[in-house]
Each structure stands twice: as C-alpha cells, then as structure tokens.
Design an enzyme around this catalytic site. Structure first.
Site, short mmCIF file in Angstrom:
data_model
loop_
_atom_site.label_atom_id
_atom_site.label_comp_id
_atom_site.label_asym_id
_atom_site.label_seq_id
_atom_site.Cartn_x
_atom_site.Cartn_y
_atom_site.Cartn_z
N GLY A 186 0.67 -1.41 0.17
CA GLY A 186 0.07 -0.19 -0.37
C GLY A 186 1.32 1.42 -0.21
O GLY A 186 1.98 1.10 0.09
N CYS A 187 0.26 2.62 -0.54
CA CYS A 187 1.31 4.11 -0.33
C CYS A 187 1.69 4.19 1.42
O CYS A 187 2.68 4.15 1.35
CB CYS A 187 0.34 4.41 -0.73
SG CYS A 187 -1.30 4.44 -0.06
N TYR A 188 0.71 4.35 2.22
CA TYR A 188 1.36 4.69 3.75
C TYR A 188 2.20 3.61 3.67
O TYR A 188 3.91 3.62 4.30
CB TYR A 188 0.20 4.40 4.57
CG TYR A 188 -0.77 5.61 4.49
CD1 TYR A 188 0.18 7.06 5.22
CD2 TYR A 188 -2.13 5.73 4.38
CE1 TYR A 188 -0.31 8.57 4.86
CE2 TYR A 188 -2.53 6.45 4.43
CZ TYR A 188 -2.12 8.05 5.01
OH TYR A 188 -3.07 9.07 4.43
N PRO A 189 2.35 2.14 4.05
CA PRO A 189 3.21 0.60 3.97
C PRO A 189 4.29 1.33 3.33
O PRO A 189 5.39 0.77 3.86
CB PRO A 189 2.55 -0.17 4.08
CG PRO A 189 0.50 0.53 4.16
CD PRO A 189 0.68 1.45 3.02
N THR A 190 4.73 1.76 2.21
CA THR A 190 5.54 1.45 1.05
C THR A 190 6.56 3.01 1.77
O THR A 190 7.35 2.77 2.31
CB THR A 190 5.46 2.00 0.07
OG1 THR A 190 4.57 1.40 -0.94
CG2 THR A 190 7.06 2.57 -0.78
#
Lengths: 344, 344, 344, 344
Positions: free
Chosen positions: A148-152
């Site tokens: 995901g975006c935040y996780p990246t």
C-alpha cells in the site's frame, strides 16, 4: 511485447498505470475492464489520454484477460480475491494493487475488512510487493500483493533502522500525510474542494486498515514483533505521501545514521537518500517512482526522525506495480519508469 | 547528439527545459548558466533532477555556450537582446523564450518595456515561434522569438476563425486565466500562498505586455489589423492557461465551426480539437505539449466562444521551445515531447 | 426577536445563514429542517457551530415553521415551489434562495429546469431580491426570490452602464468565475480536490440556468431587451465569484465612467467602487456581504471592462438573504452583516 | 473606550488584530505604525478593511503610542525588545505577539535567535500569555509575552496529561502542521503558490525556535523537566495549525482520558473537547479563537494521541492577544471574540 490487462481502470491507479504502460517500451495494454464504464472510451474519462490511447473499457464478463501475460488489479478491496485464483491457476501472472492479499493471515484481513476472505489459500503464497525489501521473491511470484501507499513510505523509512537493530521496536510512531487522491476517485462529500480544501486533519486514528500491513511488514524486516502507532492525515493537495517517523535509538545503534541510510539504499534506483541537512517534500517526486528520504537526530537526542516522501499513485501504487512487473519478467527494473517529477 | 546550452536556468521555464531535454533522445545539455546561482548544483535547486542531472550552474562569463549548436534563453526580458546578436553572428541557433524579439517593431517594444532595445535589427529577422502558424519560417531561422504563453493559447484559438474571415476583427475579446507559475520564480508577496491562494482576480486590464504581441500575431493571421481586448486573470493553481475567446460571427461565416476547427488542426500533433459538446480543462494538459480547444456557439447566437488550454510552462514555453528546436534541426517534431499529461 | 425558520439547512447556504443569523441582534433561529438529517445536531455536521448552536435538524413534516415570522428556503430548485404557496397564504414572509421564483415567466422556468412549475401564479408576485436594484419592492414583499450568485455580480456590474444608456445592449459579455462552493455540498466526482483542484475550466457554455435570470434582470434595468453571452468558469478555491464584464460603449456615453459608478453606488452600504486603477479580488470579500467593483477602459478604446467580486455564499446567497430580511422588517439594512472579510 | 496602539501592522497578525479590534465594543484603535508603509492607508494594503477603517500607517517615530492604554507588538523578533521597556516604564500595558520575551532566560533566547537581548531584565517579569494556563498572572501583568502558535496548540493538548502526571515526560512527540500564513507576509520564494502549493514537507526538524518555548511551558505545567521532539510541517493552505501529539501513558494514568480532558476544559470558553470518536480539522476554527481537541488511545495501547487545532492567526496570535487584553482590563474574556468560524 508483453500483453497487459488491467482490471478496474476507472480509478486513479488505473489512469496512472496507463500513463506509464502506454510509454513502456515492452508492454502493450490489451484490455482494460470496468463494469460501470463498459463501452466508454478511456479518453472520454481521462482527457490526458486523447491521442495516445484508443481503448474503450470492456465488461469483465466479455473476456480478453485470458490472453494477457500480466494482469493488474486496480480495484477496490474484495474484488481481486474473487477473480485472481482462476487467473493464477491458468498460469497468468497477477499484480494486485488492492489490499486483498497483503495480509498473510486471512483471519486478520477479515477482521479489518469485515468480510469473508474467499481465497485465503493464496494469502500465504502471494508475495508482498515492495521491491526494495522483497525483490528476490518477486522474481518468480505468480501473485504479487503490491504494498500500500502509506506502508511503502513507512517501511522504506524504518527499514534501515530495524535491519540494524538500532531502535526500540515497541514504540514506533508514524505520523503520515496524504494527498486526497489516496481516497480514490469516488464521490464523497468529505473529499470535495469545499470540504478537504484549505484544511488539515488526522483520520483513522483509532485504527486504519494499513496498520496490520505496516506491522506485518516491519516485523518481517526486524525479525521480531514490531508495534506502531500510525496516524494518517489528509492534506489539501492531490498527490503525495509524507511519512514522519519517530523511533527511540537503542544503545549500540550506529553513530552515523546518514551513512547507514546511504549504504542501505546505495544500489536502489528508486530510493534517494538526501544529503544530511536536507528534508524531502512531496512535490519533488510528483509523477515519479522515487522515494526521497532524510534521517535526522534532533538536538542530538535519542529520538531519531525519518522523513520520507513518495507519490502515492506512482511509487505508492502504479509505478511500483510496473517496477514489480519488470522484475517478474526479467526486464530492467527502471524500464518505463524514467519519468522526471514535475516541478513546479 | 545536439549540444544544447541554456541561459538563465533558475526559473520555471529552465527546469521544464531540463525535464524535457534530459529525456530527449537527440539532445545533450552541455551548459546552463545563471549569474546568481553559479557553482550551485541544479538538483539542489530542483530536487526532481536528483539522479538524472549532474550539472551545476555556470557563470555566463565562464563560456561554454560557444560550443553549443542551439542556445535557449530562459531569461527575463532585456537580457537576451544583449547576448543574442553575438551568438547569431557566430552561427549558433537561438531560441529565445523571453519577449525580447517578439515584436517586429523595436519602437513598440520600447514603449511597452520602457527600455531601449539594443539590437533592433534582429527584431525584423527573428522568426516568431508558434509552429502551428509559422512552422515553415522556423525551419531555417537563426533566431526564434518564441511565442508567449497567453499569445499561444489566444492565437491557436482565434486562428481558424480569422483565417476563414468568419469574425469581426475589430472587437475580439480574450478573457484568459493563468496559474501562478506564469509570474515566474520570483519572491513577490502577491504570489504567496497566503495572497494568491483561495482567490481570483483580473490583472493588467489597463494594458498587459502580451497585448501588442497578440495583436501583431492575429493581424498577421487575419491579413488585416485586428483589435483585441485582453484581460488576464490569476488562478490559485500552479500550471495552466485557459483562454476564453469571444468574437462576433460575420455574415458568410462557415456554418459548421466544429468542422472548421477540426480541419484546421487535423495534421497538428499538438493541437487537439475536442468533440462537439466537450470543454477543455487545464489539468488535461498538465506537463504535456498539447493545446486542447473547443468551439461553441451559445444559444445559436452570433457570438462564438472558443476555449483553449495549454500548460503555460510546456506548450506556452519550454515544450514549444523544444518543438521549435526539433523543426530547426530537421528532427521529428514530436521527439522528446511525447509526455502524457498528469491526471489527477 | 424575529422568529426565523430555515428549510434545507444542510447545504452551504444553510450554514452561512446560521453563521449570520446566530449573531444577528434581532433574529432567533427557531427551526431548521432537513429530510435527510432530521434528528442530527447541526454542530455534528458543521463543527464551527459547536458552542453557539444547540439546534438539531427537524423533519419538515414535524412542523415548527408555522410560528416563524420569516422562512428562508435554502433548498435545491423544485422544492420551494411546493411549500411556499401555503406559507405565503398563511401570511408568513418567505425569502427563497433557490431559483424557483426568479423567472417571472413560469414557462421559461420550465424550459430551463425541465419540470412543471406547480405554483406559477406566485412567479408574477415574487419580488426579485437584489436590494441595490429592487429595494423598494422588497419592503412589502410576501415572497422574495433572491437573486442568484452569478446574476448578483453581473447585474451590479452592468447596472450603472445600462441605466446610463452607455453601452450596446445587444452584445454584452460576462466571463465569470466561481469557487467550488457554488456547486453546493453534494457528492460529485467533478468537485473532488483531485478533479477540480489545480485546474481551471469553463462549463455550461452552451447554456447555463442563470442566463435567463441575468437577461431578465438586465433587461429590466435597461428598460429594453438585453442579450448576454455568459460563460462561467470553475476556480480551484472554495468561495468567491469574479465577474469580468465587457460592453461596447455607445456614442454619447458618459466620459467619466469612474464617476458614473461612484455616484450610482454612493449610498449603498454593500457596494464598494474601487479607486480608479485598482482591481478587485475575491478574497477581499470572503465572508463579507460586500461587492467590490472596478471599471476600466483598456487603451482608451470602446470596450469597457467591469470587474466585480462577491462571496457567492454571502452577497451571492445568505448575506443577501439577511439583507432582504432586514429590509422587509424595517431593520437597519446592515444589521448582522457588519462582518469584516477574512484576509488572508 | 480603551485606546489601543499597534506596532507593526503590515503583517497578518496585524490585519487580524484590526479585524477583531475594529468590532470590539470597548476598544478603539488609535494608532498603527509601520516604518515601511508610513503614510499608506491600511485599506490600500488590506482591501477587506475598506469602509471600516480610515487609518493610515504612521512612522513609529511620529509618536501616538504614548496615549494608548494598551500597545500590541505584531513585529518580527528583535523589535519589541528595543521599545517595550520604555512603554512599560511609562505605565502602558504591553502585549507582545513576537518571541522577544517568551523565554524567561535571555541567554537561551540569544542562543536561538543569534542576537543579544537588550532588555533581559523584562524577561523574568513578562507573563507568558496562554490564558488557559497562565490566566491569573495575566490579570496584573504589565507585559504579556503572548504564546506562539505551535506552542499554544501543543501546550493545550498536552496540559491535561501532564497535570495529571499521566505520561512519561521524557519522550513527548509533537508532529505539527501549519498553513503558510505562519511564515508571515514576507516575499520568500519558498512560500509562493508555485513552491508551497500542492506539496507537503517537514521543516526545522533539527531545531525550531519554538522548541525552547514549548519545553519551558510544558515543564512549568508538569512541574518537572519535559523533553519534546517537535517536527513542524508546512501545509498548502493559508490558515490553521494542527498538532498531533504522542505520549506514553504511565502506570496509574487515569483510565478515562476523555473525561480528563473534558473536565480540564469544562469552563474554558475557547477550548472545545470534541466528543469521543471525533477528530478536529483546522477549517472548523478558521477565523475563530477556538481550540478544538480530541484524545484517542489507538488500539487500547499505551500510546495516547492528542489532536488539536487552532487558527494560527487567531488563537495562535491576534485572537489570543485580544483575549489577554480582555483579561488584563477586567472585561469579559470573550468580548469581541464571538466570531463564528467560516465553513466552508
């Protein structure tokens, strides 16, 4: 040429996939599906594609995906898990941008998404798609569950510290901010110019669906259980994620954190550790597949602060998907991703 | 490879030139000058260039331009006119993005810019750089005076009507709007987020420096004197120009204006006439060298309304400059300009 | 204290009415209705009202309006026309912010709104609510059909010229721009930050519902038929309308247009003619009931350009509604409207 | 009527002071000084004041301050410290919005501001102006050193936890965000629409001048030394501060944190603890003197998250200044501050 299919192309991840794949020297987009927009030309929905794309959306029931070498899912959660098993079984390679296969434990998925997971068996097989951390597994993956975006942003920011056992893993803090495109292309009052414009707020503080993904990923990196307090915020802008990460340095942590970060990412084409004293800003990576990172130790105290930026639609979604595709197919990893960010 | 020099690279036209030229298959940026920033790496000023550009700004006095096949001027007015004559004499080809050679009559230039024009002789020779109108003259030009941003949108919008003698040339109206990047990268209170944000205003109503350029260009197109009322507005956004053009249809004007526009631009790679009923928006061309145009005849009355959008930094400046370079050097006109606009 | 009711309070005109009326020394908001939000506290929807308003929305069917001295309708079109006749008959005074009674000819209304008008009889009686033009009729009105936002700015801008017979009435041009709040508080993809942000576009060029209202109003002012080309644009901001008006001066027009405008509005508390050479911007009136106007004659030619700004939610809706209420009830016209605009 | 003087009225705190004081029932602005703009009418600089303010800026050397009962300093740092001692000696009461007297230890001030403090004696006497914490001392103060914008939000957010000894004081984290008006009305490239727009970044991570003020204030509240990691961010909007505060709960902390906060601020007119489950957003307090706060304990773990919003120009500057004035002069604390925030 690689034949590419896209399922669910009416969202922002979809149009970004097209922007990148239509200029990818080895890829050819053969089919793009949408239940709601079947028959509609893509460039009617996305006028930036006029003159470069003659495709129309097709109904997923009308086939066309069978011929594709790679199929991207740019769908809301709970869609991919119904179709992906068949594709994988047929030998097609799948890159799922949604959250359906990110959590290895389907029970945890069910708890956060509130629905039964209908293909839990694939959760264990799916390779988590964050190349800088899981590259070697992506090479042969049948199914990539793209990060995901935040996780990246959060994992790229914390990884050097965790790998070096430099910080206390029990109290990590991730104070992050996202442009409104993170919420997708959906008609919601909360994301109108008149509501989200000229304002800033935290959301999902009590519990955001990216939390289990973040903790799962960071725990894998650390080799032990990691606990994170994750607070996302909404910024009145369209693109970009900014992660501000806090951790307590342990005794024995490397003295030169700048060097630690620079060495960790020395060979990574898409991670750029800024010179000491610099701080990243989201616009520096707008439209590009780059993550820019800075590490700071304010006042020389024990709290280390990492700031990291990505374009949520590129390195946080479609660009990372193309990067994963390149890895899966043995192409140069940067192929089709050499776009320079747009400043101003 | 074509050796390219850029004079005045610290502004937004400069960084856009770099974004495009660094990915141009036949161009190589050899030198970029700046008095104020000499010695400074470009990527320190423009972090989107990190990893793709190792150049530093050089002082113009330090030379380096002499070897260049083409020299771009991305300078404020009243700079190019001092250096260009030497370059032209030496046989180097020059593309001037500033206003210094746009007006054929140096006396008019002096009146609007309030300073003496020190190389008026070149004004007559300089070729006006708006390829869709002056392409054939650009081919052999030694000096291209690139069209301004507003003038590009306005001339592309009015040209089909004027060429067809369809409208009254005495009362044209151009109500235009520009993002703040049109004002350049200068420290001005009026362009702060806190001043220009969340607001909309007209400016320069009594007389804007683009007016004589617009009237000169439209008169050339019409083959007779054209009078325009030009009102620019400032939009709280970064990029984009939107021209809303009004004209009174004459008796004998073509009935099918949509067809008139489509035929006029049928072979133009960078002008896109939208289907009847559509209207353009600036974001559809953000980062691309495209002009999107629509023609409308509200209520079937005698006033025709043309709306046209460009990215002021691309088709209104740096992209158009690369387009002119391609034409001058016999390269495919779209080379290096196949960038897809960024939506969202 | 005047007992006030509001029908349809969940939109932006509703919350603005509350912001003004809750601080109005002579008004007391007794009831505010909403079908969709009945039972919900207002401050849950609009957190700026926390601590200043304890009301909850009530279902219109639950009554409460009967006791009100004045009832405001802040509803979408085609709602007021069903309820207003009963209220008027009962002797309550009504200020309708919607478009239901603005057109004197119900047939024209039906043509533009595509639905039958169920109380056409009231169209003729309704007083058009633009105090600077229709003040004397508002005093005794039972039903005020408040002027729309674009029409307010356009009529205030053109009125001095038309009243003085200074311009050609056959070819007026109104190139206007509005913040996104003009589209209301509705879940539409087109008005998301990710769609309307960082972009500028015209809309409704072929025909906007405000056109007949504008032409009706200007014709009344001019005393003869007036024809307008009206092009609205969407600005990436929340509040504000900017009207840029073009007209051809007739022989015999007053020489001193600045003086014409200043005299016309000398006694108007809410219309501010800027000094010659100034131009208005929308933020100067944000939150205030003021219209700021400038008149310019570019290059001394025959085209006069008027620029006018209002806050679409205040002078273009709720503030003007309170102004009308004050007039109807014999209160000082500025009561409750002495709010200073918010800069920055 | 109280005679009020303002020193340094050309910035945003200045125009906000005017917006509030011009509508304050007991205050009369007698003089407003500016070296750079002396002679200029205020409403030429701030068109929102047209019709409500006839003042012009005067040169500070021209006097006029001597008659004032209260003098506000809305100046950059290092200005007030030169003039304030005389005023205080003369018996005038001073409210300093700048940082000159916020730090009790002039040596610390000199370290952070890099200049000698010329009136260190007043540092010890000055009362820190954060009414919810220091109200009783403000009553008789001769000199109020008004709290900064970030420090106001951070201290109001942490105070209930620190007063209750609920959290570990050695590792507080404040991840905050501000609109661009926090940087003042100065011509800086970094704050242009084209630079700060559509982007998000941290700044001052290595050390921000508000840090010693924050730690001094929190230490006073806690009764022991407090250490904070403070990371400010810049948001592409004009107004608003959002503080996201993290702390580790100690054993023995109150179980019901919601109740703790509600009780702490039950009698405060300008602090609004949101219902459990709600989160604040900056726009809810735009233009108002309110601080909205929420307390959350994500996943029931040991990290408490407090989110707090203020309008940096109102509760973070000019509104708080008026609040302090009311307290000093024995007026109702809310007088002139009953402005409702502007939504949308």
């Amino acid at each position: 040429m690689i034949k590419v299919g896209i399922v669910g192309g009416t969202g922002y991840a979809g149009v970004e996939l097209l922007r990148l794949l239509l200029r990818h020297p080895q890829a050819s987009v053969a089919v793009i599906t949408s239940r709601g927009e079947a028959g509609q030309r893509l460039d009617a929905l996305f006028p930036n594609l006029r003159g470069v794309c003659d495709l129309a959306f097709t109904d997923p029931a009308d086939g066309g995906l069978d011929d594709c070498d790679v199929v991207f899912f740019a769908t809301p959660h709970n869609v991919a898990l119904k179709t992906v098993p068949d594709l994988v079984e047929r030998g097609q390679r799948v890159i799922d941008l949604s959250a359906d296969y990110r959590l290895r434990d389907a029970a945890v998925w069910e708890q956060w998404y509130g629905e039964p997971h209908t293909s839990p068996g694939l959760c264990a097989e799916a390779v988590y798609g964050l190349p800088e951390i899981t590259r070697s597994q992506i090479v042969d993956a049948r199914l990539v569950a793209l990060a995901g975006c935040y996780p990246t942003a959060i994992q790229l920011g914390f990884a050097p510290l965790l790998e070096a056992k430099a910080v206390d893993t029990s109290g990590l803090i991730a104070s992050c901010a996202s442009g409104v495109s993170g919420a997708g292309r959906q008609a919601k009052i909360a994301n109108l110019v008149t509501e989200a414009g000229e304002s800033f707020k935290a959301y999902g503080v009590a519990g955001h669906r990216h939390l289990p993904e973040i903790e799962q990923g960071l725990s894998a990196v650390a080799g032990s259980s990691v606990s994170v307090t994750f607070v996302p915020h909404l910024v009145p802008m369209t693109r970009g994620i900014h992660a501000t990460l806090f951790a307590q340095l342990e005794d024995g942590a490397p003295e030169d954190l700048q060097d630690l970060f620079e060495r960790r990412y020395a060979d990574e084409p898409f991670v750029d550790v800024l010179p000491a004293g610099s701080l990243p800003q989201t616009r520096s990576v707008r439209g590009a597949n780059t993550c820019q990172i800075a590490v700071t130790q304010p006042q020389g105290r024990d709290t280390v602060v990492v700031t990291a930026v990505i374009d949520n639609l590129v390195k946080g979604a479609s660009g990372q998907a193309v990067q994963a595709m390149n890895i899966m197919l043995g192409l140069p990893e940067t192929m089709g991703l050499e776009v320079i960010a747009l400043i101003p």
